[in-house]
Design an enzyme around this catalytic site. Structure first.
Site, mmCIF file in Angstrom:
data_model
loop_
_atom_site.group_PDB
_atom_site.id
_atom_site.type_symbol
_atom_site.label_atom_id
_atom_site.label_comp_id
_atom_site.label_asym_id
_atom_site.label_seq_id
_atom_site.Cartn_x
_atom_site.Cartn_y
_atom_site.Cartn_z
ATOM 1 N N CYS A 157 12.937 69.283 25.268
ATOM 2 C CA CYS A 157 12.486 68.001 25.800
ATOM 3 C C CYS A 157 11.139 68.182 26.479
ATOM 4 O O CYS A 157 10.730 69.298 26.798
ATOM 5 C CB CYS A 157 13.483 67.438 26.815
ATOM 6 S SG CYS A 157 15.173 67.276 26.200
ATOM 7 N N ARG A 216 9.322 60.591 29.151
ATOM 8 C CA ARG A 216 10.060 61.766 28.701
ATOM 9 C C ARG A 216 10.555 61.547 27.283
ATOM 10 O O ARG A 216 10.796 60.416 26.828
ATOM 11 C CB ARG A 216 11.213 62.112 29.623
ATOM 12 C CG ARG A 216 12.449 61.236 29.635
ATOM 13 C CD ARG A 216 13.521 61.627 28.612
ATOM 14 N NE ARG A 216 13.844 63.016 28.539
ATOM 15 C CZ ARG A 216 14.744 63.642 29.308
ATOM 16 N NH1 ARG A 216 15.449 62.955 30.175
ATOM 17 N NH2 ARG A 216 14.990 64.924 29.134
ATOM 18 N N ASN A 239 16.420 70.839 29.592
ATOM 19 C CA ASN A 239 17.120 72.099 29.362
ATOM 20 C C ASN A 239 16.318 73.292 29.869
ATOM 21 O O ASN A 239 15.105 73.383 29.655
ATOM 22 C CB ASN A 239 17.403 72.272 27.877
ATOM 23 C CG ASN A 239 18.720 71.639 27.471
ATOM 24 O OD1 ASN A 239 19.544 71.295 28.308
ATOM 25 N ND2 ASN A 239 18.927 71.473 26.175
#
Length: 321
Positions: A2, A13, A76
């Site tokens: 991401c 995002r 992550n």
């Protein structure tokens, strides 16, 4: 994988994964009770708008903002995360509780940083079928941005002046890596390597030769940081939100280019642009590129029930003929 980007009042995002998590655009009003494993339930808090999976009535936020203007996203961080153990002398928050707590209780990033200085982030999971996500976080309020990481030695908070976060490696390493790209430019390059030799440019954009184009998180960090530092942000509010979507396009994942297992490919499940100042959350999905928006300020912020908007995942094409 991401990417998150903070620019002035905007926060964007992408969420890149091989499958959906059952997420939906979710509004948590002020009077919806938010419970915590090691802290009293918040019966009143700031209203929150963001992307979440609601399980057993609890909003598990991936990202979002509150009515005071803080935006945040978890990304992550699978290799470097080291969660702590609950500590009765500190604020102990499970990883899934961090965003609801910060967005529910903090009006500025400065308040959140003060809270995090005496905080332990634990690896406790919400439910047995939901293992603890290994994450780090980007927080922004339009005035400043910080990265939060739970690593060996405890919780670390770093000023994030590029306004960018991806995945591994840890943020200080990502920041150091930028030093290798100081010669990139939005302008045409100047011939300093071969004095006296006339070298015509064969294309526009050659000042960015060397900008990494692969899908890895270090490369996406450099690419997003370069775009964030050099892109133009004129026009009205909607034009600037549109510009943020274009910036996110530089790091979007196309299905088929990143195979994670046989028959499984990562793609950008959704891209979101938030304008907390106006209370706007806008998103696109991989299947539907038309932006869809919700305004927090048009919701009943004093309600006591969560409000959800399912994501639009069907193509939406305007046929002129």
């Amino acid at each position: 994988m991401c990417t998150a980007v903070s620019r002035r009042q905007l926060f964007g995002r992408t969420l890149d994964y091989e499958h959906s998590f059952g997420e939906a655009l979710t509004v948590t009003p002020r009077n919806f009770p938010l419970s915590f494993l090691h802290s009293p339930t918040l019966t009143q808090h700031y209203a929150i708008c963001g992307m979440a999976r609601v399980q057993e009535g609890y909003p598990l936020y991936f990202d979002g903002f509150n009515e005071k203007g803080i935006a945040a996203a978890g990304l992550n961080f699978t290799q470097s995360t080291v969660y702590g153990q609950p500590d009765s002398e500190k604020l102990s928050l499970a990883q899934f509780e961090l965003l609801p707590w910060i967005l529910g209780t903090c009006a500025t990033v400065t308040e959140a940083v003060r809270l995090l200085q005496n905080c332990v982030i634990t690896g406790e999971c919400f439910a047995p079928e939901l293992p603890a996500a290994r994450l780090h976080w980007l927080l922004s309020d339009g005035g400043q941005a910080v990265t939060v990481e739970a690593v060996e030695g405890g919780v670390r908070v770093y000023p994030n002046r590029p306004g960018v976060l991806t995945n591994e490696p840890p943020f200080p390493v990502q920041l150091q890596n930028l030093s290798a790209y100081q010669t990139l430019s939005a302008a045409d390059p100047e011939n300093r390597a071969f004095p006296g030799l006339s070298l015509p440019l064969c294309s526009r954009g050659m000042g960015a030769v060397g900008l990494p184009g692969d899908l890895s998180s270090p490369s996406r960090f450099v690419r997003a940081a370069f775009a964030n530092a050099n892109s133009l942000w004129d026009g009205d509010n909607d034009a600037q939100m549109n510009q943020m979507f274009h910036l996110l396009d530089t790091v979007s994942q196309i299905r088929g280019l990143c195979r994670v297992a046989e028959g499984q490919y990562e793609c950008t499940r959704y891209a979101a642009v938030m304008d907390p100042r106006r209370g706007v959350y806008c998103y696109t999905t991989y299947e539907n590129r038309r932006p869809t928006a919700v305004c927090l300020n048009r919701c009943d912020l004093d309600a006591d029930a969560i409000l959800q908007f399912p994501l639009r995942r069907e193509p939406d094409i305007l046929w002129e003929l």
